[in-house]
Design an enzyme around this catalytic site. Structure first.
Site, PDB file in Angstrom:
ATOM      1  N   LEU A 109     -74.285 -42.522 -30.640  1.00  0.00           N
ATOM      2  CA  LEU A 109     -73.543 -43.638 -31.231  1.00  0.00           C
ATOM      3  C   LEU A 109     -74.573 -44.738 -31.451  1.00  0.00           C
ATOM      4  O   LEU A 109     -75.531 -44.849 -30.691  1.00  0.00           O
ATOM      5  CB  LEU A 109     -72.466 -44.148 -30.266  1.00  0.00           C
ATOM      6  CG  LEU A 109     -71.239 -43.255 -29.997  1.00  0.00           C
ATOM      7  CD1 LEU A 109     -70.368 -43.876 -28.914  1.00  0.00           C
ATOM      8  CD2 LEU A 109     -70.419 -43.039 -31.252  1.00  0.00           C
ATOM      9  N   ASP A 110     -74.369 -45.563 -32.464  1.00  0.00           N
ATOM     10  CA  ASP A 110     -75.277 -46.699 -32.672  1.00  0.00           C
ATOM     11  C   ASP A 110     -75.251 -47.622 -31.464  1.00  0.00           C
ATOM     12  O   ASP A 110     -74.255 -47.691 -30.751  1.00  0.00           O
ATOM     13  CB  ASP A 110     -74.838 -47.527 -33.893  1.00  0.00           C
ATOM     14  CG  ASP A 110     -75.101 -46.813 -35.205  1.00  0.00           C
ATOM     15  OD1 ASP A 110     -75.763 -45.751 -35.162  1.00  0.00           O
ATOM     16  OD2 ASP A 110     -74.654 -47.304 -36.253  1.00  0.00           O
ATOM     17  N   LYS A 111     -76.328 -48.369 -31.300  1.00  0.00           N
ATOM     18  CA  LYS A 111     -76.444 -49.321 -30.205  1.00  0.00           C
ATOM     19  C   LYS A 111     -75.219 -50.249 -30.127  1.00  0.00           C
ATOM     20  O   LYS A 111     -74.696 -50.542 -29.053  1.00  0.00           O
ATOM     21  CB  LYS A 111     -77.726 -50.139 -30.423  1.00  0.00           C
ATOM     22  CG  LYS A 111     -77.938 -51.270 -29.462  1.00  0.00           C
ATOM     23  CD  LYS A 111     -79.226 -52.015 -29.809  1.00  0.00           C
ATOM     24  CE  LYS A 111     -79.232 -53.375 -29.154  1.00  0.00           C
ATOM     25  NZ  LYS A 111     -80.367 -54.188 -29.588  1.00  0.00           N
TER      26      LYS A 111
END
Length: 299
Positions: free
Chosen positions: A90-92
């Protein structure tokens, strides 16, 4: 020193949001992840990923999820537990359902399920504006491009297969961009108020930043707090409508502190039987829903 003014307090809360977990000892981060565990069995551990923590390390990254997997495994089981394995990313700035495998074999199996699109993923996002129509499918290929401006940077963007000819307004097929990846996102409006919407999103493909790009450039409804994809040519804080600022108790000059409101809400995993995993949105997301009066019908 806690500011008296609720607006300043909110800004400080938001600014501290991602810094806090970046500064802590890895054991503390592992403990936070342990407390955020939503499901576990012999094969997997599922956590609710916190905001602002990258999955992988990189320059300037003090804490990331990959680094604390050995500690987390020991905290969950015992001192002899083997490290957990990442199955997807997942993105940051994205929060929500994240699956970790207890063994390499299970991790491989789950990665294959993701790759062959057998995992159903449902995200929630708060966006600026309402999509028109209220539900549908965005199917536009995506490619990474360099934006040449006073700060050159890279962004994902749309690479459509058709355009209108300037001469006669006819539809012309464009030569395919070799690097473009096909990208498909289903979307549905759940609620709208205060010039914003709560959307339910189902990415059918898994291209980098796909949901953010399809919403911002495909539907013209960028995600609240998505400062990267709210303008094409510059890196600048998102410009918010007056009513939204008022409801969020923010001034436009402080909009840059607004976090990305994108949450991996549900994930359905066909491991033997289908496992349905649900994560509540983080507190800042819930608070924004309240402030914007985006009432979501309980499903």
């Amino acid at each position: 020193q806690i500011p008296k003014d609720p607006a300043q307090r909110r800004v400080r809360e938001l600014a501290a949001l991602s810094k806090r977990l970046q500064q802590v000892h890895p054991n503390v981060l592992a403990k936070v992840l342990k407390q955020g565990t939503v499901y576990r069995n012999e094969e997997i551990v599922v956590i609710n990923k916190p905001y602002g923590i990258p999955v992988h390390g990189g320059p300037g990254v003090k804490n990331c999820i990959a680094d604390v997997l050995p500690i987390l495994a020991k905290m969950l089981e015992n001192m002899k537990a083997e490290p957990l394995h990442l199955c997807h990313r997942l993105d940051k700035e994205t929060t929500g359902v994240m699956v970790l495998a207890r063994s390499k074999e299970v991790a491989e199996r789950i990665r294959l399920l993701f790759k062959t699109r057998q995992v159903e993923k449902i995200y929630w996002a708060i966006s600026l504006g309402d999509p028109d129509p209220a539900e549908g499918i965005v199917e536009i290929p995506i490619v990474e491009k360099e934006v040449r401006s006073h700060q050159s940077h890279y962004k994902m963007t749309l690479a459509p297969n058709y355009r209108l000819s300037p001469e006669d307004g006819k539809v012309v097929k464009i030569r395919k961009n070799r690097n473009a990846e096909s990208a498909v996102t289903r979307y549905r409006l759940l609620a709208s108020s205060s010039a914003c919407s709560l959307l339910e999103l189902q990415p059918i493909t898994g291209v980098k930043h796909q949901i953010r790009v399809h919403l911002a450039y495909g539907l013209g409804c960028p995600i609240l707090g998505d400062h990267k994809y709210s303008h094409w040519s510059k890196l600048a804080p998102q410009k918010l409508p007056e009513i939204t600022l008022k409801r969020l108790k923010l001034e436009q000059s402080k909009a840059r502190h607004l976090p990305l409101h994108l949450h991996a809400h549900r994930l359905s995993l066909p491991l033997g039987e289908r496992i349905d995993l649900v994560c509540k949105p983080p507190l800042f997301f819930q608070k924004t829903l309240k402030q914007l009066e985006l009432d979501v019908a309980k499903d």
